[in-house]
Scaffold this motif. Structure first.
Motif, PDB file in Angstrom:
ATOM      1  N   MET A   1       0.754  -1.171  -0.172  1.00  0.00           N
ATOM      2  CA  MET A   1       0.232   0.078  -0.152  1.00  0.00           C
ATOM      3  C   MET A   1       1.028   1.233  -0.010  1.00  0.00           C
ATOM      4  O   MET A   1       1.690   1.357   0.519  1.00  0.00           O
ATOM      5  CB  MET A   1      -0.933  -0.038   1.245  1.00  0.00           C
ATOM      6  CG  MET A   1      -1.886  -1.219   1.061  1.00  0.00           C
ATOM      7  SD  MET A   1      -3.211  -1.196   2.390  1.00  0.00           S
ATOM      8  CE  MET A   1      -4.109  -2.171   2.093  1.00  0.00           C
ATOM      9  N   GLU A   2       0.427   2.049  -0.760  1.00  0.00           N
ATOM     10  CA  GLU A   2       1.202   3.394  -0.771  1.00  0.00           C
ATOM     11  C   GLU A   2       1.131   4.385   0.259  1.00  0.00           C
ATOM     12  O   GLU A   2       2.395   4.809   0.975  1.00  0.00           O
ATOM     13  CB  GLU A   2       0.720   4.267  -2.030  1.00  0.00           C
ATOM     14  CG  GLU A   2       0.723   3.700  -3.204  1.00  0.00           C
ATOM     15  CD  GLU A   2       2.415   3.451  -3.710  1.00  0.00           C
ATOM     16  OE1 GLU A   2       3.223   4.203  -3.209  1.00  0.00           O
ATOM     17  OE2 GLU A   2       2.777   2.539  -4.227  1.00  0.00           O
ATOM     18  N   THR A   3       0.240   4.272   1.116  1.00  0.00           N
ATOM     19  CA  THR A   3       0.142   5.088   2.341  1.00  0.00           C
ATOM     20  C   THR A   3      -1.058   4.645   3.232  1.00  0.00           C
ATOM     21  O   THR A   3      -1.899   3.772   2.782  1.00  0.00           O
ATOM     22  CB  THR A   3      -0.060   6.584   2.077  1.00  0.00           C
ATOM     23  OG1 THR A   3      -0.351   7.345   3.293  1.00  0.00           O
ATOM     24  CG2 THR A   3      -1.419   6.890   1.197  1.00  0.00           C
TER      25      THR A   3
END
Ligand SMILES: [Zn+2]
Length: 228
Positions: free
Chosen positions: A226-228
């Motif tokens: 997940m990116e963030t």
């Protein structure tokens, strides 16, 4: 062209549990191979001898594959006597190399049937031997990119569906093809067609489609970044 191989312990296992996805691939122009490790001849019904039932099941598997424009292979191992050996895993891996298999569909590791457990372990190792470039065999390695565990009523312990496929278009072809099998039309031990048809309907509902099919994957493969 991709080659999709489904491996089953007995004739009927691969066709019933992986057949919907095989039918979808067939309709998309991919090559289909079913590999039955035994012909399931020990469930001999009245009117057959073990040998004539074996031949009958081999013919049925051939008809199923033919309807999908594919190839059926049934090994010569006696039903009920499937056991793990590295020699057999390598024999299966050579078939994967021969057909340049890219996807393998097969038994989950747990089962109420000993042949299914052996088939799962044999196929896992065959995938390893077929993929390994440094494992020298007469043919080059198979380009296996994906392997998935099929949903089989006998292999339900610990099975968790993860990868879902829309098989609405493929359903009529699969149903016609799978009715070629003795199990589907005549078994009194289990209502195979009712179960697998109902399962396809239920898996379809979960992905908002008419018919679906679902497969398991290994725990270690369940990973998202997940990116963030
Ligand atoms: Zn079986």
């Amino acid at each position: 062209m991709k080659t999709i191989m489904a491996v089953g312990a007995h004739t009927g296992d691969a066709q019933l549990t992986s057949g919907l996805l095989l039918a979808r691939h067939a309709q998309e122009g991919d090559r289909i191979v079913t590999l039955d490790l035994t012909a399931g001849e020990r469930g001999t019904p009245a009117g057959f001898t073990q040998e004539s039932f074996r031949q009958y099941n081999i013919e049925c598997a051939g008809q199923f594959a033919q309807m999908l424009g594919g190839k059926s292979i049934v090994l010569d191992i006696p039903d009920g006597e499937l056991t793990y050996s590295q020699e057999l895993a390598i024999r299966i891996s050579d078939i994967m190399r021969e057909y340049e298999v890219s996807t393998v569909l097969y038994h989950w590791k747990n089962s109420m049937h000993k042949d299914h457990i052996a088939a799962s372990q044999l196929t896992t190792d065959a995938i390893f031997f077929a993929s390994l470039g440094t494992f020298e065999r007469p043919l080059p390695p198979a380009p296996i990119r994906r392997f998935l565990y099929a949903e089989n009523w006998e292999d339900s312990e610990g099975f968790v569906p993860y990868a879902y496929f829309d098989v609405t278009q493929a359903f009529p072809l699969w149903k016609e093809a799978v009715r070629k099998l003795w199990l589907t039309e005549h078994s009194r031990d289990f209502r195979y067609l009712q179960y697998y048809e109902g399962l396809a309907r239920m898996r379809g509902a979960l992905i908002k489609k008419e018919y679906g099919t679902a497969f398991g994957i290994d725990e270690y493969a369940k990973r998202v970044v997940m990116e963030t």
